[in-house]
Scaffold this motif. Structure first.
Motif: not given
Length: 140
Positions: A30-34, A75-78, A1-4, A112-113
């Motif tokens: 990037h859009r999607g899971e984070l 979360s998700r980057i929207a 999973m992509k992390c920040l 983020l959403e």
């Protein structure tokens, strides 16, 4: 999973749903899971100022008990948009969101959403930029 990795208290504010925009000096496609990783550093001085202190206290946190070194939410980057003078003139983003970010011209705002705090945070070493963590479904 992509992390920040995000320093505290901002990582916790995201996990609690109090902060919905992460500001950075760089754009992301990037859009999607984070996954949101709380870094090891806590800005204790900012935690003792308003509105940080009140919001953290409402959720049972202080500068001294914030989680560190852990993945604390998913979360998700929207969206990602550049901060422009036009956005600032429109009063965007208002309220606490503006206080919680750096909206200087030329920076980027990541929307983020669907933020979900983890019941059992996952210990992990953070890194600069995006990084990958092999999350097992049962950990989430």
């Amino acid at each position: 999973m992509k992390c920040l990795t995000i320093r505290q208290p901002w990582a916790t504010l995201i996990a609690l749903g109090e902060k919905q925009i992460e500001t950075r000096t760089w754009r992301t496609a990037h859009r999607g899971e984070l996954a949101i990783h709380a870094g090891m550093q806590v800005n204790k001085a900012i935690c003792r100022t308003e509105p940080y202190q009140s919001l953290l206290a409402r959720h049972g946190y202080t500068a001294d008990n914030l989680p560190t070194g852990k993945i604390i939410a998913v979360s998700r980057i929207a969206d990602c948009c550049e901060v422009t003078p036009e956005l600032a003139q429109q009063g965007w983003p208002g309220g606490n969101e503006y206080v919680f970010g750096n909206y200087a011209e030329g920076r980027y705002a990541w929307k983020l959403e669907k933020v979900v705090p983890l019941v059992h945070p996952i210990s992990a070493k953070g890194r600069l930029g995006f990084w990958e963590y092999p999350v097992l479904e049962e950990e989430l």
